[in-house]
Design a protein around this motif. Structure first.
Motif, mmCIF file in Angstrom:
data_model
loop_
_atom_site.group_PDB
_atom_site.id
_atom_site.type_symbol
_atom_site.label_atom_id
_atom_site.label_comp_id
_atom_site.label_asym_id
_atom_site.label_seq_id
_atom_site.Cartn_x
_atom_site.Cartn_y
_atom_site.Cartn_z
ATOM 1 N N ARG A 1 0.909 -1.267 0.125
ATOM 2 C CA ARG A 1 -0.015 0.055 -0.128
ATOM 3 C C ARG A 1 0.670 1.177 0.089
ATOM 4 N N GLU A 2 1.850 1.131 0.820
ATOM 5 C CA GLU A 2 3.115 2.546 0.894
ATOM 6 C C GLU A 2 3.750 2.814 -0.386
ATOM 7 N N LYS A 3 4.009 1.690 -1.226
ATOM 8 C CA LYS A 3 4.566 1.712 -2.523
ATOM 9 C C LYS A 3 3.435 2.347 -3.365
ATOM 10 N N GLN A 4 2.356 1.858 -3.578
ATOM 11 C CA GLN A 4 1.118 2.546 -4.348
ATOM 12 C C GLN A 4 1.200 3.841 -3.965
ATOM 13 N N LEU A 5 1.057 4.248 -2.767
ATOM 14 C CA LEU A 5 0.877 5.650 -2.515
ATOM 15 C C LEU A 5 1.939 6.502 -3.135
ATOM 16 N N ASP A 6 3.185 6.058 -3.201
ATOM 17 C CA ASP A 6 4.336 6.789 -3.678
ATOM 18 C C ASP A 6 4.104 7.134 -5.443
ATOM 19 N N ASP A 7 3.298 6.108 -6.049
ATOM 20 C CA ASP A 7 3.255 6.192 -7.443
ATOM 21 C C ASP A 7 1.661 7.064 -7.783
ATOM 22 N N ILE A 8 0.752 7.191 -6.795
ATOM 23 C CA ILE A 8 -0.471 7.558 -7.027
ATOM 24 C C ILE A 8 -0.377 9.054 -7.325
ATOM 25 N N GLY A 9 -1.634 9.576 -8.000
ATOM 26 C CA GLY A 9 -1.731 10.872 -8.267
ATOM 27 C C GLY A 9 -1.731 11.321 -9.782
ATOM 28 N N ASP A 10 -1.311 10.358 -10.557
ATOM 29 C CA ASP A 10 -1.332 10.607 -12.022
ATOM 30 C C ASP A 10 -2.627 10.856 -12.506
ATOM 31 N N TRP A 11 -2.947 12.032 -13.117
ATOM 32 C CA TRP A 11 -4.217 12.416 -13.714
ATOM 33 C C TRP A 11 -4.686 11.787 -14.926
ATOM 34 N N GLN A 12 -5.905 11.493 -14.583
ATOM 35 C CA GLN A 12 -6.722 10.735 -15.992
ATOM 36 C C GLN A 12 -8.128 11.006 -15.899
ATOM 37 N N GLY A 13 -8.544 11.343 -17.044
ATOM 38 C CA GLY A 13 -9.909 11.491 -17.232
ATOM 39 C C GLY A 13 -9.959 13.207 -17.481
ATOM 40 N N LEU A 14 -11.237 13.706 -17.160
ATOM 41 C CA LEU A 14 -11.748 14.870 -17.403
ATOM 42 C C LEU A 14 -11.719 15.907 -15.852
ATOM 43 N N PRO A 15 -11.275 17.216 -16.079
ATOM 44 C CA PRO A 15 -11.316 17.856 -14.801
ATOM 45 C C PRO A 15 -12.690 18.284 -14.565
ATOM 46 N N PRO A 16 -13.113 18.723 -13.448
ATOM 47 C CA PRO A 16 -14.494 19.284 -12.967
ATOM 48 C C PRO A 16 -15.044 20.170 -13.699
ATOM 49 N N TRP A 17 -14.173 21.114 -14.112
ATOM 50 C CA TRP A 17 -14.717 22.543 -14.817
ATOM 51 C C TRP A 17 -14.894 22.259 -16.329
ATOM 52 N N ASP A 18 -14.690 20.916 -16.975
ATOM 53 C CA ASP A 18 -14.811 20.656 -18.366
ATOM 54 C C ASP A 18 -16.345 20.956 -18.575
ATOM 55 N N LEU A 19 -16.732 21.350 -19.797
ATOM 56 C CA LEU A 19 -17.962 21.667 -20.174
ATOM 57 C C LEU A 19 -18.932 20.222 -20.274
ATOM 58 N N SER A 20 -18.113 19.356 -20.603
ATOM 59 C CA SER A 20 -19.017 18.088 -20.876
ATOM 60 C C SER A 20 -19.350 17.491 -19.435
ATOM 61 N N LEU A 21 -19.075 18.088 -18.305
ATOM 62 C CA LEU A 21 -19.455 17.534 -17.071
ATOM 63 C C LEU A 21 -20.344 18.658 -16.305
ATOM 64 N N GLY A 22 -20.526 19.528 -17.231
ATOM 65 C CA GLY A 22 -21.393 20.807 -16.450
ATOM 66 C C GLY A 22 -20.644 21.938 -15.807
ATOM 67 N N GLY A 23 -19.371 21.948 -16.159
ATOM 68 C CA GLY A 23 -18.223 22.867 -15.701
ATOM 69 C C GLY A 23 -18.593 24.271 -16.925
ATOM 70 N N ASP A 24 -17.882 25.132 -16.367
ATOM 71 C CA ASP A 24 -17.951 26.427 -17.140
ATOM 72 C C ASP A 24 -16.720 26.685 -18.033
ATOM 73 N N GLY A 25 -15.723 25.556 -17.982
ATOM 74 C CA GLY A 25 -14.811 25.536 -18.867
ATOM 75 C C GLY A 25 -13.408 26.364 -18.404
ATOM 76 N N CYS A 26 -13.716 27.257 -17.095
ATOM 77 C CA CYS A 26 -12.284 27.738 -16.483
ATOM 78 C C CYS A 26 -11.912 27.065 -15.670
ATOM 79 N N PRO A 27 -10.478 26.486 -15.795
ATOM 80 C CA PRO A 27 -9.583 25.972 -14.615
ATOM 81 C C PRO A 27 -9.623 26.450 -13.532
ATOM 82 N N LYS A 28 -9.932 25.835 -12.244
ATOM 83 C CA LYS A 28 -9.855 26.384 -11.026
ATOM 84 C C LYS A 28 -9.052 25.115 -10.232
#
Length: 529
Positions: free
Chosen positions: A338-365
């Motif tokens: 689990r500790e080793k997994q935590l060292d490698d975790i955090g890579d970004w995948q998918g769409l950010p919450p401000w993406d228009l397709s997710l109902g966001g306003d398109g402005c990075p926050k």
């Protein structure tokens, strides 16, 4: 030699000179010997590569900082502060062992430190590993910054050093009114060459001890705790130099740009017979610092030492790494995995919450936690919405709730946040870089942010608010600033335009600092390519 020039007003001008000492045959080492004969107070600090909690040996100290406030020579005014960075990975340690021992116990030099006992333990271990036995075991006279802070805060006045939990950054904020960045504290200090950011960070950490002591000394005089006729110091001007370094450090480069030059251009010094006197000992050459003459303390400093001075004395038990309290308890393979997994975790995948397709306003926050608070200011400087937590010490749940409510991505370096099962997918990103400039580029690249020159300096670096679109005249700015901000008189005849934050009302103008900041972010983001 690094010459860190501080822009000052005419009342108080000084610069912080930094010497990197990598050899005992260098001009910088000669300057160090001379400086120690003319310093009654020095600040001590040390840096080492971070170690794992369960490591069974002490870390190896890579850098030792000595900050000196040189006493004026006959007929001269006060001299500029100077910091020596001793690169212990390059200097043969037996060649400076005796010099440092003499400094640590010299009755003519008051040593300042912040919980320096741990540094002394690690220094002793480092020097012993290269045949300097016994290692360092004593520092006297000594005064800890935590004790000074208690005096200044009027919490207690006992002779015994109080137990203290505040960080050096907190004490600097309380005593000097400056924000001391600690983002490089856990960088790899064993890696060579050291970066300019690391050199400046190390120098400021030692220099701030002198600045805090000056405030303490002024208060001792004011409250009649010492004897003799002494001109009272003004704490509002004492810390101005350090404050200017850190303010420029925040808005400009990761550090103030510095240039190397020959140290002899600053001080014409040659090695005298006293400086170069050495003797063979145990097959090794050791410089004999005992031939150096130092100047005794003045009456004010001597009385401070008598009343508040202490000493660090290492016991035999201090020289042995403390064993873990959880003896015999081995971590399970699941925990290790689990500790080793935590060292490698955090890579970004998918769409950010401000993406228009997710109902966001398109402005990075973004929401930057305390571990990347400096990154928030950099993002604001390139026009990106970057908030900080509502409270100073938020719980993990509070951070996630704020990010979710405001449709922000939480930026952090804390892997522990990923242990929480209630984390919302694509709501958190673990920043991998240590330096603010690199962190900014990492976020821009990861989230494919579009940065233009028009966006630069379009948000308030103080509160993240937007500027009023219409610029203000000088008359309008003076009226708007009444009661909370002073506009320098020198700006009145320059026909400048002013901008005001719509949230906190802070005023900005296109001065030299503004132009430097714009050029910095043009270079970082490679907007001119």
């Amino acid at each position: 030699m690094l010459n860190l020039i501080l822009p000052m007003d005419s009342f108080y001008q000084k610069s912080l000179i930094i010497h990197l000492v990598t050899s005992t045959n260098s001009p910088e080492f000669t300057l160090l010997n001379r400086a120690l004969t003319r310093s009654s107070v020095i600040g001590l600090d040390a840096e080492w590569k971070p170690i794992r909690a369960r490591q069974s040996t002490f870390p190896t100290v890579s850098l030792l900082q000595l900050a000196c406030q040189l006493r004026p020579q006959l007929g001269a005014g006060s001299e500029e502060p100077v910091v020596f960075l001793l690169d212990l990975s390059l200097i043969p340690l037996p060649s400076i062992w005796e010099l440092l021992i003499e400094v640590f116990v010299s009755p003519d030099i008051l040593k300042l430190g912040f919980r320096f006992k741990q540094d002394l333990v690690f220094l002793s271990s480092t020097f012993c590993s290269q045949g300097c036995d016994p290692g360092f075991d004593k520092v006297e006279p000594y005064l800890d910054i935590t004790r000074i802070n208690h005096f200044l805060q009027h919490k207690q006045r006992e002779r015994k050093t109080p137990k203290e939990t505040k960080s050096l950054a907190s004490i600097c904020n309380e005593v000097l009114g400056i924000s001391l960045s600690k983002e490089l504290q856990c960088s790899d200090w064993s890696c060579r060459p050291l970066t300019e950011e690391q050199k400046t960070y190390a120098a400021i950490d030692a220099h701030c001890l002198l600045e805090i002591f000056k405030v303490f000394q002024a208060n001792v005089v004011k409250e009649g705790k010492s004897y003799g006729n002494v001109t009272e110091l003004h704490s509002s001007n004492i810390n101005l130099g350090l404050k200017e370094i850190l303010e420029k450090h925040d808005i400009g480069d990761a550090v103030i740009r510095t240039n190397f030059s020959e140290a002899l251009n600053i001080v014409q010094a040659t090695v005298t017979s006293e400086d170069s006197h050495r003797v063979a000992k145990g097959g090794k050459i050791i410089s004999m610092a005992s031939t150096r003459s130092t100047m005794p303390m003045d009456e004010l400093l001597l009385n401070i030492v008598r009343k508040y001075g202490e000493k660090i004395l290492l016991k035999e038990s201090d020289r042995k790494p403390k064993s873990s309290k959880k003896k015999g308890k081995k971590r399970s393979s699941v925990a290790v995995c689990r500790e080793k997994q935590l060292d490698d975790i955090g890579d970004w995948q998918g769409l950010p919450p401000w993406d228009l397709s997710l109902g966001g306003d398109g402005c990075p926050k973004f929401l930057c936690d305390v571990m990347v608070e400096g990154l928030a200011k950099h993002l604001r400087c390139v026009g990106i919405d970057a908030a900080i937590p509502y409270s100073k010490k938020p719980e993990s749940r509070e951070l996630i709730d704020q990010a979710y409510k405001e449709q922000r991505v939480l930026l952090t370096r804390d892997a522990k946040l990923f242990r929480h099962q209630y984390l919302i997918k694509n709501q958190i990103y673990r920043v991998k870089s240590l330096l603010k400039n690199e962190q900014l580029l990492e976020v821009i690249d990861t989230f494919q942010l579009k940065i233009t020159e028009d966006q630069l300096m379009s948000r308030c670096s103080k509160c993240n608010g937007r500027f009023i679109q219409k610029p203000l005249t000088t008359e309008e700015a003076v009226e708007a600033a009444k009661g909370f901000q002073k506009i320098p008189d020198c700006l009145f005849n320059k026909n400048l335009e002013f901008w005001q934050c719509m949230d906190c009302n802070q005023l900005y103008w296109e001065g030299t600092q503004y132009q430097n900041a714009v050029q910095k972010f043009i270079d970082i983001c490679k907007l001119n390519e």
